[in-house]
Structures are given as structure tokens and as C-alpha cells.
Design a protein around this motif. Structure first.
Motif, mmCIF file in Angstrom:
data_model
loop_
_atom_site.group_PDB
_atom_site.id
_atom_site.type_symbol
_atom_site.label_atom_id
_atom_site.label_comp_id
_atom_site.label_asym_id
_atom_site.label_seq_id
_atom_site.Cartn_x
_atom_site.Cartn_y
_atom_site.Cartn_z
ATOM 1 N N ASN A 113 0.850 -1.192 0.000
ATOM 2 C CA ASN A 113 0.000 0.000 0.000
ATOM 3 C C ASN A 113 0.883 1.239 0.000
ATOM 4 O O ASN A 113 1.973 1.236 0.574
ATOM 5 N N ASN A 114 0.419 2.281 -0.689
ATOM 6 C CA ASN A 114 1.056 3.605 -0.626
ATOM 7 C C ASN A 114 2.502 3.639 -1.108
ATOM 8 O O ASN A 114 3.273 4.483 -0.658
ATOM 9 N N GLN A 115 2.877 2.748 -1.999
ATOM 10 C CA GLN A 115 4.242 2.791 -2.526
ATOM 11 C C GLN A 115 4.369 3.971 -3.484
ATOM 12 O O GLN A 115 3.477 4.249 -4.278
ATOM 13 N N GLU A 116 5.514 4.643 -3.417
ATOM 14 C CA GLU A 116 5.691 5.850 -4.217
ATOM 15 C C GLU A 116 6.085 5.550 -5.652
ATOM 16 O O GLU A 116 5.698 6.259 -6.581
ATOM 17 N N ARG A 117 6.890 4.484 -5.830
ATOM 18 C CA ARG A 117 7.377 4.142 -7.174
ATOM 19 C C ARG A 117 7.370 2.635 -7.357
ATOM 20 O O ARG A 117 7.199 1.874 -6.408
ATOM 21 N N LEU A 118 7.598 2.190 -8.591
ATOM 22 C CA LEU A 118 7.704 0.756 -8.851
ATOM 23 C C LEU A 118 8.850 0.151 -8.059
ATOM 24 O O LEU A 118 8.774 -0.999 -7.624
ATOM 25 N N GLU A 119 9.926 0.914 -7.886
ATOM 26 C CA GLU A 119 11.066 0.421 -7.118
ATOM 27 C C GLU A 119 10.657 0.100 -5.681
ATOM 28 O O GLU A 119 11.072 -0.918 -5.118
ATOM 29 N N ASN A 120 9.856 0.971 -5.092
ATOM 30 C CA ASN A 120 9.389 0.742 -3.727
ATOM 31 C C ASN A 120 8.445 -0.460 -3.667
ATOM 32 O O ASN A 120 8.502 -1.251 -2.723
ATOM 33 N N LEU A 121 7.602 -0.568 -4.673
ATOM 34 C CA LEU A 121 6.670 -1.698 -4.732
ATOM 35 C C LEU A 121 7.430 -3.011 -4.834
ATOM 36 O O LEU A 121 7.125 -3.978 -4.122
ATOM 37 N N ALA A 122 8.422 -3.057 -5.721
ATOM 38 C CA ALA A 122 9.216 -4.276 -5.889
ATOM 39 C C ALA A 122 9.904 -4.649 -4.581
ATOM 40 O O ALA A 122 9.952 -5.825 -4.202
ATOM 41 N N GLY A 123 10.437 -3.660 -3.881
ATOM 42 C CA GLY A 123 11.092 -3.920 -2.611
ATOM 43 C C GLY A 123 10.141 -4.449 -1.562
ATOM 44 O O GLY A 123 10.472 -5.372 -0.814
ATOM 45 N N ARG A 124 8.950 -3.862 -1.511
ATOM 46 C CA ARG A 124 7.946 -4.296 -0.533
ATOM 47 C C ARG A 124 7.499 -5.727 -0.799
ATOM 48 O O ARG A 124 7.394 -6.547 0.129
ATOM 49 N N VAL A 125 7.238 -6.058 -2.047
ATOM 50 C CA VAL A 125 6.792 -7.410 -2.389
ATOM 51 C C VAL A 125 7.903 -8.425 -2.134
ATOM 52 O O VAL A 125 7.660 -9.531 -1.626
ATOM 53 N N ALA A 126 9.135 -8.058 -2.475
ATOM 54 C CA ALA A 126 10.273 -8.962 -2.308
ATOM 55 C C ALA A 126 10.499 -9.333 -0.845
ATOM 56 O O ALA A 126 11.080 -10.386 -0.561
ATOM 57 N N GLU A 127 10.057 -8.497 0.077
ATOM 58 C CA GLU A 127 10.193 -8.810 1.495
ATOM 59 C C GLU A 127 9.301 -9.978 1.902
ATOM 60 O O GLU A 127 9.523 -10.591 2.950
ATOM 61 N N GLN A 128 8.317 -10.300 1.057
ATOM 62 C CA GLN A 128 7.292 -11.271 1.462
ATOM 63 C C GLN A 128 7.302 -12.568 0.667
ATOM 64 O O GLN A 128 6.617 -13.528 1.033
ATOM 65 N N ILE A 129 8.071 -12.616 -0.425
ATOM 66 C CA ILE A 129 8.160 -13.838 -1.229
ATOM 67 C C ILE A 129 9.624 -14.129 -1.555
ATOM 68 O O ILE A 129 10.522 -13.405 -1.145
ATOM 69 N N GLU A 130 9.849 -15.189 -2.307
ATOM 70 C CA GLU A 130 11.217 -15.628 -2.585
ATOM 71 C C GLU A 130 11.984 -14.672 -3.486
ATOM 72 O O GLU A 130 13.187 -14.489 -3.333
ATOM 73 N N LEU A 131 11.310 -14.051 -4.433
ATOM 74 C CA LEU A 131 11.969 -13.229 -5.448
ATOM 75 C C LEU A 131 12.695 -12.026 -4.863
ATOM 76 O O LEU A 131 12.297 -11.489 -3.835
ATOM 77 N N ASP A 132 13.755 -11.595 -5.556
ATOM 78 C CA ASP A 132 14.406 -10.351 -5.149
ATOM 79 C C ASP A 132 13.771 -9.188 -5.908
ATOM 80 O O ASP A 132 13.083 -9.370 -6.912
ATOM 81 N N SER A 133 14.007 -7.986 -5.424
ATOM 82 C CA SER A 133 13.340 -6.800 -5.964
ATOM 83 C C SER A 133 13.744 -6.515 -7.411
ATOM 84 O O SER A 133 12.934 -6.004 -8.195
ATOM 85 N N LEU A 134 14.971 -6.835 -7.782
ATOM 86 C CA LEU A 134 15.424 -6.563 -9.151
ATOM 87 C C LEU A 134 14.671 -7.401 -10.170
ATOM 88 O O LEU A 134 14.324 -6.924 -11.251
ATOM 89 N N ALA A 135 14.422 -8.659 -9.831
ATOM 90 C CA ALA A 135 13.666 -9.537 -10.736
ATOM 91 C C ALA A 135 12.243 -9.019 -10.917
ATOM 92 O O ALA A 135 11.701 -9.023 -12.028
ATOM 93 N N LEU A 136 11.649 -8.558 -9.827
ATOM 94 C CA LEU A 136 10.296 -8.006 -9.906
ATOM 95 C C LEU A 136 10.278 -6.705 -10.691
ATOM 96 O O LEU A 136 9.420 -6.507 -11.568
ATOM 97 N N LEU A 137 11.222 -5.830 -10.405
ATOM 98 C CA LEU A 137 11.254 -4.527 -11.071
ATOM 99 C C LEU A 137 11.420 -4.681 -12.578
ATOM 100 O O LEU A 137 10.835 -3.922 -13.360
ATOM 101 N N GLN A 138 12.190 -5.661 -12.985
ATOM 102 C CA GLN A 138 12.418 -5.878 -14.415
ATOM 103 C C GLN A 138 11.115 -6.187 -15.142
ATOM 104 O O GLN A 138 10.858 -5.647 -16.220
#
Length: 347
Positions: A113-138
Motif C-alpha cells: 500500500n502507498n508505494q511511491e514508485r515501482l522500485e518501492n513496490l518491488a522492494g515491498r513485495v520482495a520482502e514477502q516472497i522468494e523473489l528479489d526486488s530486481l527480478a520483480l522490477l524488471q
């Protein structure tokens, strides 16, 4: 007679040995083989984990590791380890443990919720699943995907509806993004799309405006009124003059996303940037953050009124003073700026 006794003895010994063997095998399969006091134990098995890695991970929770290894190899699990999140239940036997690890990958809850950018979103999601934020951001920034679904890099974050979702811990980046696209479709149902059309906005435009409304006030009950102010301005072709867009423009132009700006200065209003709504009419190119659902619905159900201005209420913190005329607004604004100066807030 002697030969008969020998045969009977052999048969008896065979039966005893067979019984002992069968009993041993039975125990290896069906005897309880857990070694923890809690009702359950959660185990995460990353992608690429070997059977030896699994055994090492499970060793603290098993009473007899060797029997587990033996049955796992017999049942073929040792060569077909599956990644995911699994739950070990106290008192389970080896057969039950292996069945769980083979076929009962349990979903996890992913919230954002309330993520400012895709980078923040990727980081937030990566905290909760196996993937790292770079893979998600891509995959979040995959321009081919964005173009096919009517988005661009400015509007991409509007595809992600803030909420909690059930996904597998080892979900792929593409599968997660595709699930979010489906959730976006569920959210923007015929009813919401109909409301957006009725107020003359497209869903992505609603989200862009909602992101401003969200930043302007934390008070959910006040958001429809704030949304009404901006809708009034849009209808008359006025500039939105939204301070949160200036703050976003400052951060984006300097690429300093951790910067904290408590006060917008007059010189900031002159910043030449497409997100600066003091310089350009209409909505910004995309959301300035991920608005929550209450802000989106506040825009879709904005309050009909004659207000064109608002400023923070220094006598009722968190809320705002609304004005129909610039003269009244300037009066309220003067009080606000005096209060800000008295607090020594310069930036």
C-alpha cells in the motif's frame, strides 16, 4: 522327524525375522517422526534446493533423520524436491511429512500500500516472497507488457491495486505481475468503470487524481471533498496547483526519493517539470504514489460542492479549511503560514 523339526525351525525363524522387518518398515513409514513442541513448523524451500539441503533444513524438526531419508528416496521425493512454503504438523509420520512436501505448497499473504514508485513496490513485495526486488522490477518495467496492456512507465504503478493477496511464496516474477493485472481487472469492474466514465475520466486518470487526494489528506472522510475541489478545477480548466505534485517533481528531478520536504516554497512552484501542476494544467503524466482504495473511490464518488481552494486547518490538525473564493482562501492560508513560521518549519 529331525528334518521336519529343522524345517519348522527355519519357518519360525523366517516368520520372526519377517515380522521384525515388517515392524521396522512400518515404524519407518507410520511412526511419528517430529521433534518440536509447537503445533506446526513452517519451512521455506527455495528454488534449486537439493534433497541434502532439505534434510539439513528439516534435521532440527525430525526425531529420526535416517528413516525420513530412506522413505523420501523410496517415494522418489529425493529426486523431485519442490520449492515453496510448507507446514510440518506435530506428530506427523514420515509418509505424511513427505506427502506435505510433495503436494501441499501453501500460499502466503502479500500486502502492499502507498508505494511511491515501482522500485518501492518491488522492494515491498520482495520482502514477502522468494523473489528479489530486481527480478520483480524488471518485469514491472517490461515496456512490451506495458504497451500491450495500455500502460507506460509513468502510469505502470496504477496497475497495482493496494490490498492483500494470496500467492505462492515461490511464484515467478511474471506470474506475480500477471496476477496483479487480473486483480486490476477485477477492481475496475463495470460499476467502477461506469463511474469513471460518468465523471469524464479514464481509470488511469482516476488513479492519478486519487494519488494527489491521498497525499493531501489522511482523513478518509475528507477525501471526497478534496476530490471535489480538484474536479471543480479540472472542469473549469484551472491548474490543479497541488503541492504534492511539486514535492514529487522535486524528488524526481533530483532523483532523491528519500528526501523529506515538509514545506513547499514559492521558488519550488516555478520548477519546470511535467509533474508540477502549478506549471501545467490538467493531471500529471501518472500517479505521484500508489493511492489506497478509499482515495480512488473518493474520486469516483467526489463531493459535489462549490469549493475551489483548501488549506490545512491549524485549529483542527489533519483536516482542512475549504473556500469558495480566493479572498477567503488567502485569509485561511495566511493563518496557516503564520503557524508554519512559528514552528520554524523552513523546508
Amino acid at each position: 522327524m529331525y528334518i521336519k523339526k529343522i524345517l519348522l525351525l527355519i519357518v519360525a525363524i523366517t516368520l520372526i525375522v519377517g515380522s521384525i522387518f515388517s515392524y521396522t518398515i512400518y515404524n519407518k513409514i507410520f511412526d511419528s517422526n517430529t521433534n518440536f513442541d509447537e503445533v506446526t513448523k513452517e519451512v521455506l524451500i527455495p528454488t534449486g534446493t537439493t534433497f541434502n539441503d532439505v534434510v539439513t533444513k528439516l534435521t532440527p524438526y525430525l526425531r529420526d533423520v535416517k528413516s525420513f531419508e530412506w522413505l523420501a528416496k523410496k517415494k522418489g521425493y529425493a529426486t523431485r524436491v519442490k520449492p515453496g512454503k510448507y507446514v510440518l504438523i506435530k506428530g506427523s509420520n514420515n509418509n505424511e511429512l513427505i506427502t506435505n512436501l510433495r503436494s501441499r505448497n501453501i500460499p502466503v499473504k502479500v500486502s502492499f500500500n502507498n508505494q511511491e514508485r515501482l522500485e518501492n513496490l518491488a522492494g515491498r513485495v520482495a520482502e514477502q516472497i522468494e523473489l528479489d526486488s530486481l527480478a520483480l522490477l524488471q518485469v514491472f518495467k517490461d515496456e512490451k507488457f506495458l504497451k500491450e496492456h495500455g500502460f507506460n512507465l509513468n502510469t505502470a504503478i496504477s496497475m497495482y491495486v493496494p490490498n492483500s493477496y494470496q500467492v505462492f511464496w515461490n511464484i515467478s516474477a511474471e506470474a506475480f505481475r500477471d496476477k496483479m493485472w487480473k486483480e486490476y481487472g477485477y477492481f475496475w469492474n463495470d460499476k467502477r468503470k461506469g463511474k469513471a466514465e460518468a465523471i469524464g475520466l479514464k481509470p488511469k486518470e482516476v488513479v492519478a487524481l486519487a494519488s494527489i487526494v491521498h497525499k493531501e489528506t489522511v482523513k478518509i472522510k475528507e477525501r471526497p471533498r478534496v476530490a471535489g475541489v480538484y474536479m471543480n478545477r479540472l472542469k473549469l480548466g484551472m491548474k490543479l496547483d497541488a503541492d504534492p505534485t511539486v514535492i514529487y517533481a522535486l524528488k524526481k528531478s533530483e532523483n532523491k526519493w528519500d528526501r523529506v520536504i515538509k514545506r513547499v516554497l514559492r521558488k519550488d512552484l516555478k520548477l519546470e517539470h511535467p509533474y508540477n501542476t502549478y506549471k501545467y494544467k490538467g493531471l500529471p503524466p501518472g500517479p505521484i504514489a500508489m493511492p489506497d482504495i478509499s482515495a480512488v473511490d473518493a474520486v469516483l464518488n467526489y463531493e459535489k460542492h462549490d469549493y475551489f481552494y483548501f488549506v490545512a486547518d491549524v485549529e483542527n490538525f489533519g483536516f482542512h479549511k475549504f473556500s469558495k473564493s480566493l479572498r477567503q482562501h488567502n485569509n485561511y492560508s495566511s493563518k496557516y503560514h503564520k503557524w508554519v513560521n512559528s514552528k520554524g518549519i523552513k523546508r
